[in-house]
Design a protein around this motif. Sequence first.
Motif, PDB file in Angstrom:
ATOM      1  N   GLN A  52      35.766  54.000  96.526  1.00  0.00           N
ATOM      2  CA  GLN A  52      36.050  53.921  94.984  1.00  0.00           C
ATOM      3  C   GLN A  52      35.481  55.117  94.338  1.00  0.00           C
ATOM      4  O   GLN A  52      36.124  55.758  93.448  1.00  0.00           O
ATOM      5  CB  GLN A  52      35.060  52.647  94.520  1.00  0.00           C
ATOM      6  CG  GLN A  52      35.033  52.825  92.936  1.00  0.00           C
ATOM      7  CD  GLN A  52      36.777  52.448  92.414  1.00  0.00           C
ATOM      8  OE1 GLN A  52      37.527  51.890  92.937  1.00  0.00           O
ATOM      9  NE2 GLN A  52      36.821  52.872  90.999  1.00  0.00           N
ATOM     10  N   THR A  60      42.509  53.087  89.642  1.00  0.00           N
ATOM     11  CA  THR A  60      41.386  52.734  90.051  1.00  0.00           C
ATOM     12  C   THR A  60      40.084  53.938  89.830  1.00  0.00           C
ATOM     13  O   THR A  60      39.053  53.496  89.617  1.00  0.00           O
ATOM     14  CB  THR A  60      41.045  52.353  91.672  1.00  0.00           C
ATOM     15  OG1 THR A  60      41.529  53.575  92.498  1.00  0.00           O
ATOM     16  CG2 THR A  60      41.884  51.211  92.115  1.00  0.00           C
ATOM     17  N   ASN A  61      40.636  55.070  89.824  1.00  0.00           N
ATOM     18  CA  ASN A  61      39.591  56.305  89.705  1.00  0.00           C
ATOM     19  C   ASN A  61      40.361  57.532  88.843  1.00  0.00           C
ATOM     20  O   ASN A  61      41.095  57.903  89.547  1.00  0.00           O
ATOM     21  CB  ASN A  61      39.165  56.657  91.066  1.00  0.00           C
ATOM     22  CG  ASN A  61      37.972  57.555  90.893  1.00  0.00           C
ATOM     23  OD1 ASN A  61      37.766  58.406  89.883  1.00  0.00           O
ATOM     24  ND2 ASN A  61      37.244  57.698  92.047  1.00  0.00           N
ATOM     25  N   ASN A  91      39.405  47.487  86.876  1.00  0.00           N
ATOM     26  CA  ASN A  91      39.442  47.706  88.290  1.00  0.00           C
ATOM     27  C   ASN A  91      38.359  48.525  88.827  1.00  0.00           C
ATOM     28  O   ASN A  91      37.704  48.219  89.762  1.00  0.00           O
ATOM     29  CB  ASN A  91      40.623  48.571  88.798  1.00  0.00           C
ATOM     30  CG  ASN A  91      42.105  47.917  88.219  1.00  0.00           C
ATOM     31  OD1 ASN A  91      42.006  46.670  88.142  1.00  0.00           O
ATOM     32  ND2 ASN A  91      43.053  48.676  87.964  1.00  0.00           N
ATOM     33  N   HIS A  92      37.535  49.603  88.137  1.00  0.00           N
ATOM     34  CA  HIS A  92      36.468  50.195  88.614  1.00  0.00           C
ATOM     35  C   HIS A  92      35.255  49.255  88.706  1.00  0.00           C
ATOM     36  O   HIS A  92      34.663  49.311  89.574  1.00  0.00           O
ATOM     37  CB  HIS A  92      36.351  51.422  87.687  1.00  0.00           C
ATOM     38  CG  HIS A  92      35.070  51.965  87.891  1.00  0.00           C
ATOM     39  ND1 HIS A  92      34.843  52.905  88.888  1.00  0.00           N
ATOM     40  CD2 HIS A  92      33.801  52.236  87.271  1.00  0.00           C
ATOM     41  CE1 HIS A  92      33.809  53.284  88.921  1.00  0.00           C
ATOM     42  NE2 HIS A  92      32.986  53.087  88.128  1.00  0.00           N
ATOM     43  N   SER A  93      35.211  48.370  87.537  1.00  0.00           N
ATOM     44  CA  SER A  93      33.732  47.594  87.570  1.00  0.00           C
ATOM     45  C   SER A  93      33.949  46.612  88.509  1.00  0.00           C
ATOM     46  O   SER A  93      32.931  46.180  89.213  1.00  0.00           O
ATOM     47  CB  SER A  93      33.952  46.972  86.014  1.00  0.00           C
ATOM     48  OG  SER A  93      32.931  46.078  85.971  1.00  0.00           O
ATOM     49  N   GLU A  95      35.398  46.551  91.368  1.00  0.00           N
ATOM     50  CA  GLU A  95      35.465  47.105  92.748  1.00  0.00           C
ATOM     51  C   GLU A  95      33.925  47.229  93.131  1.00  0.00           C
ATOM     52  O   GLU A  95      33.348  46.855  94.028  1.00  0.00           O
ATOM     53  CB  GLU A  95      36.008  48.425  93.173  1.00  0.00           C
ATOM     54  CG  GLU A  95      36.031  48.945  94.265  1.00  0.00           C
ATOM     55  CD  GLU A  95      36.623  48.227  95.443  1.00  0.00           C
ATOM     56  OE1 GLU A  95      36.383  48.482  96.723  1.00  0.00           O
ATOM     57  OE2 GLU A  95      37.482  47.246  95.002  1.00  0.00           O
ATOM     58  N   GLN A 140      27.513  51.873  87.534  1.00  0.00           N
ATOM     59  CA  GLN A 140      28.063  50.933  86.514  1.00  0.00           C
ATOM     60  C   GLN A 140      27.626  51.391  84.985  1.00  0.00           C
ATOM     61  O   GLN A 140      28.352  51.505  84.001  1.00  0.00           O
ATOM     62  CB  GLN A 140      27.644  49.485  86.674  1.00  0.00           C
ATOM     63  CG  GLN A 140      28.378  48.904  87.817  1.00  0.00           C
ATOM     64  CD  GLN A 140      29.827  48.444  87.373  1.00  0.00           C
ATOM     65  OE1 GLN A 140      30.509  49.001  86.927  1.00  0.00           O
ATOM     66  NE2 GLN A 140      30.099  47.348  87.974  1.00  0.00           N
ATOM     67  N   THR A 143      28.641  54.497  83.598  1.00  0.00           N
ATOM     68  CA  THR A 143      30.285  54.599  83.222  1.00  0.00           C
ATOM     69  C   THR A 143      30.500  53.709  81.903  1.00  0.00           C
ATOM     70  O   THR A 143      31.149  54.325  81.105  1.00  0.00           O
ATOM     71  CB  THR A 143      31.086  53.690  84.429  1.00  0.00           C
ATOM     72  OG1 THR A 143      30.972  54.613  85.665  1.00  0.00           O
ATOM     73  CG2 THR A 143      32.671  53.742  84.055  1.00  0.00           C
ATOM     74  N   TYR A 438      33.889  54.793  79.985  1.00  0.00           N
ATOM     75  CA  TYR A 438      34.796  53.813  79.954  1.00  0.00           C
ATOM     76  C   TYR A 438      34.710  52.763  78.870  1.00  0.00           C
ATOM     77  O   TYR A 438      33.500  52.365  78.630  1.00  0.00           O
ATOM     78  CB  TYR A 438      34.867  53.137  81.353  1.00  0.00           C
ATOM     79  CG  TYR A 438      35.638  53.651  82.235  1.00  0.00           C
ATOM     80  CD1 TYR A 438      36.540  54.963  82.413  1.00  0.00           C
ATOM     81  CD2 TYR A 438      35.785  53.308  83.650  1.00  0.00           C
ATOM     82  CE1 TYR A 438      37.084  55.480  83.251  1.00  0.00           C
ATOM     83  CE2 TYR A 438      36.466  53.601  84.748  1.00  0.00           C
ATOM     84  CZ  TYR A 438      37.194  54.731  84.699  1.00  0.00           C
ATOM     85  OH  TYR A 438      37.791  55.084  85.545  1.00  0.00           O
TER      86      TYR A 438
END
Length: 486
Positions: A52, A60-61, A91-93, A95, A140, A143, A438
Amino acid sequence: MKKYFLTIIALATLWSCQTDERYENLNRDPKNPTQVKAEFLFTAATNSLSDQMTSANVNTNVFRFFAQYLTTTTYLDEPNYVLNQRNIPQNHSSELYRDVIFDLQNAKAVVEADTELTEAERSARLGQIEVLEVYAWSVQVDTFGDVPYTQAINAEEFPSPVYDDAATIYADLISRLNAVGTNIQAGQGFTGADILYNGDMDKWNKFANSLQLRLGMRLSDVNPTLSKSTAEAAIAGGVFESNEDNAQLVYQSNPPRTNPLWVDLVQSGRADYLPAATIVDIMNDLDDPRRATYFFNETVDDYIGGVYGGSNNYGSYSHVGEVFLDPTLPGILLDYVEVEFNLTKAADLGYTGAGVASAHYNAAITASIAYWGGNAADATAYLAQPSVAYDGSNEQFATQFWIAMFNNSFEGWSVWRKYDAPGFVLPEDSGNFVPLRYTYPVNEQNLNFANYQAASTAIGGDDQQTPVFWDTTTPDQSTYPGGPTE
């Protein structure tokens, strides 16, 4: 609760034959995990975390765009900071929660219940798990800001966990890292399942302390007292001492365990990523020796970066350096270079044990040049330039830190947010400001609206321009060059 996990058959092959396939189990209770071995869960979580943070897949990134290291030729939404088309924050969170934190929590439960382990082995394994979990939680927070934490993995609270205050989470993560050294040094932890250090517990101790140093330095503007005590404890405990200590995952030459960059830039057959003019121009001005590694000239004579956020002809610009097309290129979670830059700032602030700022600054740049194939002479010549020789200015420090984080784009973006330098540009196509965070995942608005609304109000609005709690000053982006063309 929805939870994806690697199949037992795939897990049984461990590192060489793992797969990213997940099967959905709607009734899985994280307090009573499926009895998969802790080794397999630990390996899977480590791999997912590295993938990730390393990936350049726009689904995703997109941190390489946020840090203005890369831009594109077409598909301009992401370099223009338009992220709602692909649900990227979600998607990021997901994962990090689903494939990293949940797997680590399950691994912890299995280790705690394993009667065949000695207490020393149990303690050491729990320490390794804790370091990775703290890392994932910190990402997390960095972000999004406030996120579900105390209730995030509680089945009784699904799907409506409360959001915890980001500063409070940070304080708890630091407390967890303060305690983890005792666990790590108690005995032998995971070995074959440990795809970072192969069971080298001394390196795990350095990793824990180096992560603690990162968190401490994040806080230097918002909570100087906690920043100082956290950084000093990390330094006293022992941080990375060379590139040999780096927390990095070395990928394999064949699918499916190749570096995600190779998947995104080579296996995909796409030719739409370019180095951004933002970093190319700055490195050109500094005559930076790392240009020959970072960038590759195929059809141009000089290093030329693509116009950030604009339509670019692939053949008219420099390309991503060949080393980044190697499927075995390591994915970096935290490295010695970052540690030395953080020590530079700690020394500048007068933290006990931090040493001399200029010495750490020189060590950071020298180690970065060496990591990317340069030699001592290259570093000496570079550091001798008046524009590079340490002068204690924020602009110089942040620019050099940012250049060195080219293959750790999340940290590069964090450096820019923390130190408000170097100066970026506004995307040519939209003129949108560089995001400071984000926005929250769409699912939170649909499934957890009351808590989402409370969190949005608490942080000052669910907007890309709302800073996270440790970002106490923000640059005036209206003065940045660029913006939409007429």
